[in-house]
Write an enzyme that holds these catalytic residues in place. Structure first.
Site, PDB file in Angstrom:
ATOM      1  N   LYS A 191      53.601  75.148  35.853  1.00  0.00           N
ATOM      2  CA  LYS A 191      52.786  74.011  35.396  1.00  0.00           C
ATOM      3  C   LYS A 191      53.124  72.720  36.131  1.00  0.00           C
ATOM      4  O   LYS A 191      52.317  71.791  36.163  1.00  0.00           O
ATOM      5  CB  LYS A 191      52.902  73.863  33.891  1.00  0.00           C
ATOM      6  CG  LYS A 191      52.212  75.035  33.179  1.00  0.00           C
ATOM      7  CD  LYS A 191      52.372  75.022  31.701  1.00  0.00           C
ATOM      8  CE  LYS A 191      51.620  76.160  31.043  1.00  0.00           C
ATOM      9  NZ  LYS A 191      52.300  77.476  31.234  1.00  0.00           N
TER      10      LYS A 191
HETATM   11  C1  LIG Z   1      51.724  78.717  31.088  1.00  0.00           C
HETATM   12  C2  LIG Z   1      52.444  79.886  31.647  1.00  0.00           C
HETATM   13  C3  LIG Z   1      51.773  81.119  31.906  1.00  0.00           C
HETATM   14  C4  LIG Z   1      50.316  81.326  31.577  1.00  0.00           C
HETATM   15  O1  LIG Z   1      49.464  80.584  32.398  1.00  0.00           O
HETATM   16  P1  LIG Z   1      47.918  80.384  32.043  1.00  0.00           P
HETATM   17  O2  LIG Z   1      47.378  79.492  33.082  1.00  0.00           O
HETATM   18  O3  LIG Z   1      47.918  79.744  30.666  1.00  0.00           O
HETATM   19  O4  LIG Z   1      47.277  81.725  32.009  1.00  0.00           O
HETATM   20  C5  LIG Z   1      52.482  82.146  32.500  1.00  0.00           C
HETATM   21  N1  LIG Z   1      53.801  82.013  32.785  1.00  0.00           N
HETATM   22  C6  LIG Z   1      54.478  80.868  32.528  1.00  0.00           C
HETATM   23  C7  LIG Z   1      55.926  80.801  32.849  1.00  0.00           C
HETATM   24  C8  LIG Z   1      53.828  79.763  31.967  1.00  0.00           C
HETATM   25  O5  LIG Z   1      54.509  78.632  31.714  1.00  0.00           O
END
Ligand SMILES: *Cc1c(COP(=O)(O)O)cnc(C)c1O
Length: 497
Positions: free
Chosen positions: A111
């Protein structure tokens, strides 16, 4: 470029307006009115500088920003805050399999790639649309988004960020990352409840009209940094193009050949970015959607039925513990040939009975681009082990779900073309699951998570990333813990209202 709502009842807006608004007024999600033509972006011979590539891609979507504005935002977003000069390097473990490491940012999960940039896109947008109010970012988090938003907005002028997390719903490492957060404009509040209660409280604040009025009078406005914001998605296209360039340059892919991506998925944001990449000319064969036991997306892609009426599991990959994938609405819009009435009908059905079923045509459309599978807890741990034993490479439990589903894909299809698995978090961020895989459940249960980090590092030789190093000793800066009913009061206290 203009942005329209998936539900068709809001006026088109510019990118800057879409970033500031987050959700469209009709409750839909913003997406481009038209996609830029395919083949606009093609990697050359040389390794592309991440920021340069990002500028080329952003330029296509953010036509209301000047190139100088974009360059300035990118300059601030991607620098020493990432512990790899490549920002998102690919590690090939064998000729046709690589991991796209998306966890080199300050909070050690993918993120960061979007949330290190979004604050700069938003503050630039504020000036562009002549909207001179302080942005108050309200975030409810199950762990990763909150910390990434705090780091992204930390000390960004004209913003405050307030994060609510469920006191008993995040890992020890995630909690420590948040309560030690630095920055004069960051506020972290624990809620005695679960994630849904924190999220419901934030939603209630967004829609409380009287409060909005008071806020406006004080020169402030609420804004959202969660993954329904278009500004979270567009930065995620960049690393898929970067990975394409890496494969070509290293001779793993020849021009004209296609590759697969595997994406550990929860809210459907990251994999949707890959889908948009494909629309833009990225030579992707299959987008492999990997879920944990909360496998509502596996069922959708395999059967055409979306059904949220099922047990909710807490798993080793908590950032994927989701039963309502909000970004799916954007894909749905494409599946129904961009007919907002059909999107509204599906969303109303989901609201009413928690379930909807695609038509045969829509399901066929879905199957041309996507393949899906899932992993349970035992399979996740086994995948961490298998990758470590086979390649001496350490992956986190979210990434391990991706690896397991890729094995299933290989068994089902025999498709040996080059494949990239999105590594969404550093193994040290979710190290309890990793330690269980390496040392066994009993051995991993005897020490605290910070000691485990050091043990995993000592046993594997992998360094603890800077964002997690010394975390245990960092001074506690946020102590407030409240009842779920006291969220408005907490926000008033923070904002002096
Ligand atoms: C948020 C997250 C996901 C999922 O991602 P999306 O875009 O919501 O599908 C997968 N792995 C980690 C470590 C995350 O923080």
């Amino acid at each position: 470029m203009r942005y329209i709502s998936t539900r068709g009842r809001s006026e088109p807006v510019t990118a800057a307006e879409a970033f500031l608004t987050g959700l469209a007024p009709d409750g839909g999600l913003y997406l481009p009115a038209e996609f830029p033509g395919a083949q606009k972006i093609s990697p050359g011979e040389q390794e592309l500088d991440y920021r340069q590539l990002a500028a080329e891609i952003l330029e296509l979507f953010l036509s209301d920003y000047t190139r100088a504005e974009l360059d300035d935002c990118l300059q601030r977003a991607y620098g020493n805050n990432f512990d790899s000069p490549a920002v998102t390097p690919v590690t090939m473990v064998r000729d046709n399999l690589g991991f796209l490491e998306l966890w080199h940012g300050p909070t050690c999960a993918f993120k960061d790639v979007a949330l290190q940039l979004l604050p700069h896109l938003m503050t630039t947008a504020v000036h562009k649309v002549g909207f001179e109010q302080e942005l108050v970012l309200l975030v409810a988090t199950s762990g990763d988004t909150g910390k990434a938003a705090l780091e992204g907005f930390k000390d960004v002028p004209g913003t405050k960020v307030i994060v609510f997390y469920p006191e008993d719903g995040v890992s020890v490492v995630q909690q420590q990352q948040m309560v030690t957060q630095e920055g004069a404009n960051t506020f972290v509040v624990g809620v005695r409840g679960n994630f849904d209660q924190a999220q419901a409280g934030v939603k209630a604040l967004f829609t409380a009209e009287r409060f909005q009025g008071e806020l406006a009078a004080a020169g402030k406005t609420f804004s959202s940094a969660n993954s329904i914001n278009w500004g979270r998605l567009v930065p995620q296209l960049v690393y898929y193009f970067k990975a394409w360039g890496d494969l070509l340059r290293n001779g793993q892919l020849r021009p004209g050949e296609t590759f697969n991506v595997v994406v550990p998925t929860g809210n459907f944001g990251n994999i949707l970015a890959a889908y948009y990449g494909k629309k833009l000319g990225l030579p992707l064969h299959k987008l492999i959607c990997a879920s944990n036991r909360n496998n509502v997306l596996t069922d959708l892609i395999r059967t055409g039925v979306y059904n949220r009426n099922r047990h909710f599991y807490q798993t080793l990959s908590p950032s994927m513990d989701i039963l309502v994938s909000s970004n799916l609405e954007r894909l749905l819009y494409e599946l129904v040939d961009r007919d907002p009435k059909r999107v509204v009908a599906y969303m109303e059905e989901l609201q009413r009975v928690g379930r909807y079923e695609l038509t045969a045509d829509e399901k066929a459309h879905l199957e041309t681009d996507f393949w899906a599978g899932y992993a349970d807890e035992g399979e996740t741990t086994a995948a961490v082990q298998a990758v470590y034993n086979q390649y001496h490479y350490l992956i986190d439990p979210h990434t391990a779900v991706g690896y397991k589903v890729y094995q299933d894909y290989l068994a089902a299809t025999d498709d040996g073309r080059p494949t990239i698995i999105a590594a969404t978090a550093s193994p040290f961020k979710f190290n309890r699951g990793v330690a269980e895989a390496l040392f066994g459940t009993a051995a991993a249960a005897t020490v605290d998570e910070f000691d485990l980090m050091e043990q995993v590092s000592a046993a594997t030789g992998a360094p603890i990333p800077p964002g997690l190093f010394g975390l245990k000793e960092k001074p506690l800066r946020h102590r407030q813990v409240i009842e779920p009913t006291a969220m408005e009061e907490a926000v008033r206290g923070i904002l002096g209202l």
